[in-house]
Design a protein around this motif. Structure first.
Motif, PDB file in Angstrom:
ATOM      1  N   ASP A 164       0.825  -1.208   0.000  1.00 53.66           N
ATOM      2  CA  ASP A 164       0.000   0.000   0.000  1.00 53.66           C
ATOM      3  C   ASP A 164       0.859   1.259   0.000  1.00 53.66           C
ATOM      4  OD1 ASP A 164      -2.348  -1.445  -0.010  1.00 53.66           O
ATOM      5  OD2 ASP A 164      -2.462  -1.525   2.175  1.00 53.66           O
ATOM      6  N   PRO A 199      -4.588  -3.602  -3.173  1.00 53.31           N
ATOM      7  CA  PRO A 199      -5.146  -2.291  -2.857  1.00 53.31           C
ATOM      8  C   PRO A 199      -6.491  -2.094  -3.559  1.00 53.31           C
ATOM      9  CG  PRO A 199      -2.855  -2.128  -3.568  1.00 53.31           C
ATOM     10  CD  PRO A 199      -3.310  -3.509  -3.874  1.00 53.31           C
ATOM     11  N   GLN A 203      -7.074   3.247  -5.602  1.00 51.47           N
ATOM     12  CA  GLN A 203      -5.643   3.478  -5.507  1.00 51.47           C
ATOM     13  C   GLN A 203      -4.923   3.129  -6.810  1.00 51.47           C
ATOM     14  OE1 GLN A 203      -5.339   1.111  -1.650  1.00 51.47           O
ATOM     15  NE2 GLN A 203      -3.790   2.663  -1.292  1.00 51.47           N
TER      16      GLN A 203
END
Length: 674
Positions: A164, A199, A203
């Motif tokens: 992330d 993710p 994103q």
């Protein structure tokens, strides 16, 4: 991939020359009668032209496909451009696990070579951003030469990052470069413990993810999970005990390992390790130290597979002389006396509360008011002075109907008061994990932990300025043990007395550790073993440390100012958040005392198991998620579901077909026997 092989295309002239040379040869054919000459000439010429052209084409195509097979052609992915600028974000996982051997080389070196080839083979004008665990952010995109140099300089790091974080940094770089799209090339071993769910689509909206696994054959790894002293302070010239938890992940070692305990570089004790089906064991080692001061305790084992997690470090202070003053109203409390007299690291002084005003409290790390039924204004002011100086205090009130006599002094400390007595027998139902007493006692609170029971308790209320934090609380939310920080020091107020007639709190296994931690908070810690990457601070009390005279962390070749925040009489220092490499560090400021802290690596890297790439492809899939592999030539190529068949293999197959066709045509050309 290898365009210089295309220079071999000049060999295509060889079949052409052979073909032209053969056309210049003439052969006389005798016929018995000339009336068939015209027909025979026409037919023979037609077949000859067809045969020679097909033979020439087969030879040319054979060489063509053979040359292209060596050059390894490929169809590049659709370039992500914005205003003519291409952005490739290259993340290379340089955590400890990437130091494992994959054949004669480390996995990290293989990933670096593939990334270097990727940079060299990129189109001119491509912009790069190189990210690693110890370099999680990029200030600006780089040209080809800069990116290549950055990749070559990468080495193993103690830091770890989540995917992330890398995706978020890629998005920041994309926006900074004004690119509509960015490609994230993720070189990693994809450990099971380190690679989470994908993710969110939000994103990854403008990012194409290229997963490039670098995985060696899984092997076993023996590592030290944790270790701790059985006493809160280190004792001189007496036996000290350290409990060591070791684990085996993967294949069990064929031979027994040896666990050594060293103090300041000298081996003090050892144990032989062997594992059963549980793949974990607990050993207790004993040792002695002489003299006061900080001691560097190292536990090491001789596991040859992965060495980074074979050492666990503890920094412990011998004879810290933590002083405790217990002021009793009435008889001495046997539970408080037994708690502190069990170890010579504490000096306990018990006195009657009537002498409290005349006693100097400054020399004590913890002041306990036990069985108190009255706190007058003078006592309240004395308590306030101690808290202002950063000392810790603990109050166990006695049972009385005159509650106002207690509130009279508590109001001098802060907006704290007792409102009533609840006579119902209640068990504490909640242990606050965020409390300093709890988080230093438990790494993780057990699910079946037995909390103490109160036969009666005061109802405690406080205003916002008192900064109340419950340590133990009842089901209705009333605190059983509360912490207040109205000033620099910490005031711990129990809602019941410290005797068995009031409940089983004095006999529970919370009582003694809580008192130890209260005393240590007033004088700083005596044992430090911090995990790298930890967001939890260590509490340090050093004189002459201020905003202008900040605390530094020192080690050979290291001088770092860690994040620090005032807390009571000391500082909360976020050592694990700044320092990355395991070892012993000295925390000090100019003209101040020093404290030693031991830093250990994150155990997440100790699990050698890798994610199954096929299963990972089923989880991580989408138009902007692609998987590649590093082939034998060190280049990245598509793999997994939806991957194209390598074009060089197609060229080899077609070259073989053309060679077979040429053989067939030549066989047909041979004259049949009469």
């Amino acid at each position: 991939m290898y365009p210089f092989f295309l220079a071999a295309g000049v060999t295509l002239a060889i079949p052409v020359l052979i073909h032209l040379f053969n056309l210049r040869k003439y052969k006389t054919v005798l016929f018995p009668h000339t009336r068939f000459l015209k027909t025979i000439q026409l037919n023979s010429r037609k077949r000859s032209e067809i045969r020679y052209k097909a033979l020439l084409a087969a030879r040319l195509l054979f060489l063509f496909f053979l040359i292209f097979a060596f050059a390894q052609p490929f169809f590049p992915d659709k370039e992500k451009t914005a205003g003519g600028r291409q952005l490739q974000v290259i993340y290379i996982d340089n955590s400890y696990s990437m130091g494992a051997a994959m054949g004669p080389r480390r996995m990290l070196d293989i990933a670096k070579d593939a990334a270097s080839r990727q940079v060299r083979n990129a189109r001119p004008g491509t912009r790069f951003l190189v990210l690693t665990n110890d370099r999680p952010t990029g200030y600006h995109a780089q040209q080809m030469g800069e990116a290549y140099a950055a990749i070559q300089a990468i080495d193993i790091s103690a830091a770890t990052l989540s995917v992330d974080k890398i995706v978020a940094e890629t998005e920041v770089a994309r926006q900074n470069e004004n690119a509509t799209e960015a490609g994230l090339y993720y070189y990693s071993d994809f450990q099971q413990s380190a690679f989470p769910a994908p993710p969110s689509k939000g994103q990854m909206q403008h990012i194409t993810f290229y997963g490039i696994p670098v995985q060696a054959a899984e092997a076993g790894n023996v590592y030290i999970d944790t270790a701790y002293l059985t006493t809160p302070v280190l004792q001189a010239d007496r036996s000290n005990y350290v409990v060591v938890h070791t684990r085996n992940a993967g294949t069990a070692p064929k031979e027994s390992l040896v666990l050594n305990l060293s103090v300041n570089g000298q081996v003090k004790s050892a144990a032989s390790l062997s594992f059963d089906d549980s793949n974990e064991r607990i050993d207790t080692l004993t040792f002695q130290v002489s003299g006061a001061g900080w001691q560097q305790i190292s536990l090491a084992l001789n596991d040859a597979v992965m060495r980074f997690d074979d050492t666990f470090r503890i920094a412990a202070r011998c004879a810290p002389n933590l002083s405790v003053l217990a002021l009793n109203e009435g008889q001495l409390n046997p539970y408080i006396q037994a708690a502190f007299r069990a170890y010579n690291g504490f000096r306990l002084n018990q006195a009657d509360v009537s002498t409290a005003i005349q006693t100097d409290w400054k020399q004590y790390n913890l002041v306990i008011l036990n069985g108190i039924t009255r706190i007058d204004d003078a006592m309240g002011r004395k308590m306030n002075e101690a808290l202002q100086a950063g000392q810790s205090m603990c109050v166990f009130p006695g049972r009385t109907t005159n509650i106002q006599a207690l509130n009279e002094g508590l109001k001098q400390v802060g907006d704290i008061q007792l409102t009533a007595i609840d006579t119902a027998i209640q068990a504490a139902s909640q242990l606050q994990q965020g409390s300093p007493l709890v988080k230093d006692l438990f790494e993780k609170i057990p699910e079946n932990v037995q909390l103490p029971v109160a036969n009666w308790h005061y109802v405690v209320t406080a205003g916002i300025s008192a900064n109340q934090r419950s340590v133990l609380s009842f089901r209705n939310g009333d605190p059983m043990l509360a912490q207040f920080t109205p000033s620099r020091g910490a005031l711990y107020l129990s809602a019941t007395s410290a005797d068995l007639s009031s409940g089983n709190f004095p006999g529970s296994y919370f009582f003694t550790p809580f008192l130890y931690l209260m005393a240590m908070q007033g004088g700083g810690g005596s044992v430090y073993a911090v995990r790298a990457g930890s967001q939890e601070p260590v509490y340090i009390t050093l004189a002459n440390v201020s905003e202008r005279n900040t605390l530094h962390a020192y080690a050979p070749g290291v001088d770092v100012v860690p994040q620090q925040r005032p807390n009571g009489a000391g500082l909360d220092v976020y050592v694990g958040n700044v320092l990355q490499y395991p070892g012993f560090y000295t925390l000090t400021a100019t003209g101040a005392d020093s404290t030693q802290v031991a830093l250990n690596q994150d155990k997440a890297e100790s699990q050698p198991g890798y994610r199954d790439i096929a299963a990972l492809q089923n989880e991580w899939k989408g138009d902007n998620i692609r998987w590649k592999e590093i082939n034998n030539s060190g280049n990245i190529a598509a793999t997994g579901t939806g991957a194209d068949f390598p074009l060089w293999k197609v060229c080899v197959i077609l070259a073989i077909v053309m060679l077979g066709l040429e053989t067939f045509l030549l066989a047909r050309k041979q004259p049949r026997p009469a």
